[in-house]
Enzyme design. Structure first.
Site, PDB file in Angstrom:
ATOM      1  N   GLU A 191      38.717  39.278  75.285  1.00  0.00           N
ATOM      2  CA  GLU A 191      39.423  38.863  76.502  1.00  0.00           C
ATOM      3  C   GLU A 191      38.443  38.465  77.591  1.00  0.00           C
ATOM      4  OE1 GLU A 191      42.438  38.063  79.252  1.00  0.00           O
ATOM      5  OE2 GLU A 191      42.612  38.421  77.099  1.00  0.00           O
ATOM      6  N   GLU A 192      37.379  39.228  77.780  1.00  0.00           N
ATOM      7  CA  GLU A 192      36.513  39.017  78.939  1.00  0.00           C
ATOM      8  C   GLU A 192      35.123  38.470  78.614  1.00  0.00           C
ATOM      9  OE1 GLU A 192      38.258  38.940  81.224  1.00  0.00           O
ATOM     10  OE2 GLU A 192      39.728  40.533  81.266  1.00  0.00           O
ATOM     11  N   SER A 587      49.551  36.410  87.079  1.00  0.00           N
ATOM     12  CA  SER A 587      48.329  37.117  86.733  1.00  0.00           C
ATOM     13  C   SER A 587      47.476  37.296  87.992  1.00  0.00           C
ATOM     14  CB  SER A 587      47.581  36.378  85.618  1.00  0.00           C
ATOM     15  OG  SER A 587      46.568  37.190  85.066  1.00  0.00           O
ATOM     16  N   ASP A 662      53.397  44.031  78.569  1.00  0.00           N
ATOM     17  CA  ASP A 662      52.230  43.174  78.802  1.00  0.00           C
ATOM     18  C   ASP A 662      50.969  43.919  78.356  1.00  0.00           C
ATOM     19  OD1 ASP A 662      50.110  41.658  79.917  1.00  0.00           O
ATOM     20  OD2 ASP A 662      51.347  41.017  81.606  1.00  0.00           O
ATOM     21  N   HIS A 694      51.200  38.563  77.815  1.00  0.00           N
ATOM     22  CA  HIS A 694      50.952  38.419  79.247  1.00  0.00           C
ATOM     23  C   HIS A 694      51.878  37.386  79.890  1.00  0.00           C
ATOM     24  CE1 HIS A 694      48.881  38.751  82.965  1.00  0.00           C
ATOM     25  NE2 HIS A 694      48.175  37.651  82.867  1.00  0.00           N
TER      26      HIS A 694
END
Length: 717
Positions: A191-192, A587, A662, A694
Site C-alpha cells: 500500500e505505501e 480518503s 474498509d 476503500h
C-alpha cells in the site's frame, strides 16, 4: 409555402435530434464492456510482440504486422483447474499486490498461465498446453525461472519450485504460518511502498531471493462481517502510527532446495526493506533499506553466498525520502543509474558500482517520473518527464552522458508509456482535456506505426461534456497554484452559481492534469447547475520534492491555506455565490473536507466526507510516519491535525460516507468522528456500505451518487 420555410421545417427537428444531452448519473456509472485494446499488456522478450487478455482469452499482438491472434482460451484452462473449498475468512490482501496471471518464457516460445489457482504452460504458436499443477490449494504469484526449466510459486505462506519436465515439486520453506510469511507481503508494504511481490529469481535460475515477514507484532484490527445472521470475525493485521511494523528479512534459497542464507542487514526492527533486486551478474543483491521515519535510505549490496553486506549509497533528507523505481543496474557491471530528489526535483544520475557519482544525466526544475526503457548498446535511457508542464507527462530520451536529450511525444497531455524490453517500440496511451484516450504504437524515434486502440468518441459525440479549464492561481506568497474549473450548463457570467470544491489534497497525488475525464460525476453536477472547482495545494505531486515538504509534520494546515487562496480567486471571478459553497473529498480528500469544515467553519455551507481519516493515529505506520513522524515525537502535530478534536466547531451541513469493512481507512475513523459530533450536539448524515474495500463500487455506486447529489441539491440550491 416558400422553399426557405420548408427547409427550416425539415432541418429544425434534425438539429434538435442531434443536440447533445447532459451527463446523467446513469452515464457516470454505466458499466460498459472493456473496450478492445484497453487492458494491460505484457511485452515478449524479443520486443516485437505483446500479450493481453480479452474476452476470456489470451491474445498476442505482433507489432511489425499490426495484427493479433488468439493464443489460448482461458475458459478451457479454468475447466481443468481443481476447485478448492471456499475460504474460511476474508483475505485482506492489499490491492497493490502485483501477481501476474501470465508470463512469457525467456525464449518467447511459451507462456506460464495461472487459471483459477492452477498453473499451465502454453506454447505460443500452437496454443497447446501442459497442466503443471492440479491442487485444491491455489498456487500464488507464479514465476518462470529465466532458463525456463522451473516455475516458482507460493502456496499459503511457503515458497515452492516445480521442475517443468518432470513435474517434481520442491518445497523451499517450511516455517510459513498465518504470522510468518515467506515470499508474501503484508498489508501495509504494498500500500505505501508500492512493492508488488516478495520474491525474485536469480539471473542464472539457481537461487531465489525472498522477503520473510514476521507479522506477529502487528496489531490485529477486528474487522467483522455483519451481513450474515451470525456475525463473522475477519481479523486484519494492520499497524497504525507508532505500532510495531512487521520484522522483515531477506533470504536466498537454492532453487533445487536447501537451507536459506539470510542477508546480514543489521537490526530488522525499526527499518523497512523497500526494494530487492538481483545484480545482472547474479553475484549480488541490491537492497534498499529505509529507517522507520523514512528520512534515510541506504542502498546496500549483499553477497547471497555469505550473507555479508556493504553500504553502496545513502540518501538523506530533512523531511523524507520517497522510494522510486527509477534506477537500473547496467549489464557492464561497472555502473548503475540512480534517481534522487536531492536538488528538489527527481533526476537521473550515473554512478560507478563503487558508489562514486560519475555525473548527472538530467537537470532542471522538473521531475523524472519514471524510466521507460534502457538501451545499453546505444547508451540511451528513455524516461517520462514533467519538463513541458507539471500538468503533463512526456517521453524523452537522453544519452548516459546527459547529452542529446530529445522529446518523443509531441501532442499535449498525459502520455502513459509501455516500452518494449529492446526499446525498439513503445505503446503510448495518451489523452488530454479535449481528447479521449487513444493507444498508439511507435518506433523508438517517436514515429507512429499503428493505432492500437482508437479514441472512443461516443461519449463526447452524444453527451454535452462541458469544457474543463486549467486555471493558474497566484498565491499571496508568490507561489503559483493550478486548478481546474468546469462552468455549469447554460453558463452566464451575469448569474451567481453554487460551487462545489472537489478536494484530495494529500501528499503523493496530483488531481489537476491535462487529461480526459469523460462522463464523470463532476460533469453530472455541472449539468445540474454547479460550478466545479479543484485545486492542487502544496504537498501534491508533479512539482518537485520542495513543493511537497511544506505539509511535513502538520498535515491539513498548509493544504487548507492553499485551498483558501483558490476559493478567494474563484470568488473573484464574479459568478460564484460565496454563500453556497460545498466541498467533497474521498480518503485524504475526506479528511480535508472535515478539516476544512472544522477549521474554516464559515467558508462552506455543506460538505461530504468519503472514507475520511479523522485522526492520524488511526492510519497506517508507513504513510503516516513518513509525513507526521512518530506520535511520541510529534504529539502536537498529531493533536493539531485531528478533526475529531475540532468536531464542536462544525457549522456546515455534513454527510459522511464509508464502507464499514474498509481495509484501508478503517470505519473506526468515522465512528470516532460521529461520537465527537454527537457529544457536541451536531447533526450530520451518514451513509454506510458493507464492501471490504476503500471505495464503493458495483451496482450500489449509483445509489450512493444519487444520495450525494441530492445532498448538495438540497443544501446548496
Amino acid at each position: 409555402m416558400s422553399r426557405r420555410f420548408l427547409i427550416l421545417l425539415v432541418t429544425f427537428p434534425l438539429t434538435a435530434l442531434a443536440a447533445k444531452r447532459p451527463v446523467t448519473l446513469d452515464d457516470v456509472v454505466a458499466t460498459r464492456a472493456s473496450r478492445a485494446g484497453s487492458g494491460a499488456i505484457t511485452w515478449a522478450p524479443d520486443g516485437k510482440r505483446f500479450a493481453f487478455r480479452e474476452q476470456n482469452s489470451l491474445w498476442q499482438y505482433d507489432v511489425p504486422s499490426a495484427s493479433k491472434r488468439e493464443i489460448v482460451s482461458l475458459i478451457r484452462l479454468r475447466e481443468k483447474a481443481v476447485k478448492g473449498p471456499p475460504a474460511d475468512a476474508f483475505d485482506w490482501q492489499n490491492r497493490r499486490v502485483a501477481e501476474s496471471s501470465y508470463q512469457w518464457s525467456s525464449s518467447g516460445a511459451e507462456m506460464l498461465v495461472e487459471a483459477d489457482g492452477d498453473l499451465f504452460l502454453v506454447k505460443v504458436e500452437s496454443g497447446e498446453w501442459k497442466q503443471l499443477t492440479a491442487t485444491a490449494e491455489a498456487e500464488r504469484d507464479p514465476k518462470l525461472s529465466p532458463d525456463g526449466l522451473r516455475v516458482a510459486f507460493r502456496r499459503q505462506q511457503d515458497l515452492y519450485t516445480l521442475e517443468i519436465a518432470s513435474l517434481k515439486e520442491t518445497r523451499l520453506t517450511r516455517d510459513g504460518s498465518p504470522t510468518l510469511l515467506n515470499g508474501q507481503l503484508d498489508w501495509v508494504y504494498p500500500e505505501e511502498l508500492e512493492i508488488g511481490t516478495a520474491y525474485w529469481w536469480s539471473p542464472d535460475s539457481k537461487r531465489i531471493a525472498y522477503l520473510q515477514f514476521d507479522i506477529s507484532h502487528e496489531p490485529v484490527f477486528p474487522q467483522v462481517d455483519l451481513l450474515s445472521t451470525h456475525a463473522r470475525l475477519e481479523p486484519e493485521r494492520y499497524p497504525k502510527a507508532g505500532d510495531p511494523n512487521a520484522d522483515v528479512r531477506v533470504g536466498v534459497a537454492p532453487a533445487a532446495g536447501g537451507p536459506t542464507r539470510w542477508m546480514d542487514l543489521g537490526e530488522t526492527r525499526g527499518f523497512l526493506i523497500a526494494r530487492v533486486d538481483w545484480l545482472p551478474s547474479g553475484k549480488g543483491l541490491a537492497v534498499q533499506r529505509l529507517n522507520r521515519i523514512q528520512n534515510r535510505l541506504d542502498l546496500m549490496l549483499a553477497d547471497p553466498s555469505t550473507g555479508s553486506t556493504s553500504l553502496l549509497l545513502r540518501e538523506q533528507d530533512p523531511y523524507w525520502v520517497d522510494v522510486s523505481d527509477s534506477y537500473r543496474f547496467l549489464q557492464d557491471g561497472k555502473h548503475f543509474l540512480w534517481s534522487s530528489e536531492r536538488d528538489g526535483f527527481r533526476h537521473l544520475y550515473l554512478y560507478a558500482t563503487d558508489g562514486k557519482l560519475t555525473h548527472a544525466i538530467t537537470r532542471g526544475d522538473w521531475d523524472v517520473t519514471a524510466i521507460a526503457g534502457l538501451d545499453e548498446a546505444a547508451k540511451t535511457v528513455y524516461y517520462i518527464s514533467t519538463a513541458p508542464s507539471p500538468l503533463e507527462r512526456h517521453l524523452y530520451r537522453v544519452g548516459f552522458d546527459g547529452k542529446h536529450a530529445a522529446r518523443l511525444t509531441q501532442t499535449p497531455g498525459m502520455h502513459l508509456i509501455s516500452m518494449s524490453p529492446t526499446c525498439d517500440f513503445y505503446l503510448d496511451s495518451e489523452s488530454n482535456l479535449r481528447s479521449p484516450r487513444q493507444r498508439t504504437l511507435h518506433v523508438k524515434d517517436g514515429k507512429q506505426t499503428a493505432v492500437y486502440m482508437p479514441a472512443d468518441r461516443a461519449a463526447p459525440e452524444e453527451l454535452d461534456i462541458l469544457p474543463t479549464e486549467i486555471v493558474k492561481v497566484p498565491a499571496s506568497d508568490g507561489a503559483l497554484l493550478y486548478a481546474r474549473l468546469i462552468k455549469p450548463a447554460g453558463f452566464s457570467p451575469e448569474k451567481k452559481y453554487p460551487a462545489i470544491v472537489m478536494i484530495y489534497g494529500g501528499p503523493g497525488s496530483q488531481t489537476v492534469q491535462n487529461t480526459w475525464s469523460g462522463a464523470s460525476w463532476d460533469q453530472a453536477l455541472a449539468a445540474r447547475g454547479f460550478v466545479i472547482w479543484q485545486l492542487d495545494n502544496r504537498g501534491s505531486l508533479g512539482r518537485g520534492h520542495r513543493w511537497q515538504t511544506p505539509v511535513f509534520q502538520n498535515l491539513g494546515a498548509k493544504e487548507l491555506d492553499d485551498q483558501k487562496e483558490g476559493i478567494r480567486y474563484l470568488e473573484s471571478l464574479g459568478f460564484v455565490d460565496s454563500a453556497r459553497l460545498g466541498i467533497y473529498g474521498w480518503s485524504y480528500g475526506g479528511y480535508m473536507t472535515l478539516y476544512a469544515l472544522c477549521n474554516a467553519p464559515s467558508l462552506f455551507r455543506a460538505g461530504i466526507a468519503g472514507a475520511p481519516v479523522t485522526d492520524w493515529r488511526n492510519y497506517d505506520t508507513i504513510y503516516t510516519e513518513r509525513y507526521m513522524g512518530l506520535p511520541q515525537d510529534n504529539a502536537d502535530g498529531y493533536r493539531r491535525s485531528s478533526v475529531v478534536a475540532k468536531a464542536a466547531d462544525l457549522t456546515a451541513k455534513l454527510m459522511i460516507v464509508h464502507n464499514f469493512a474498509d481495509d484501508n481507512v478503517h470505519f473506526q475513523n468515522t465512528l470516532q468522528m460521529a461520537d465527537a459530533l454527537e457529544r457536541a450536539g451536531k447533526q450530520f448524515e451518514l451513509m454506510v456500505y458493507p464492501q471490504k474495500a476503500h471505495g464503493v463500487t458495483g451496482p450500489v455506486r449509483k445509489q450512493m451518487l444519487e444520495g450525494l447529489t441530492a445532498f448538495f441539491e438540497r443544501n446548496l440550491k
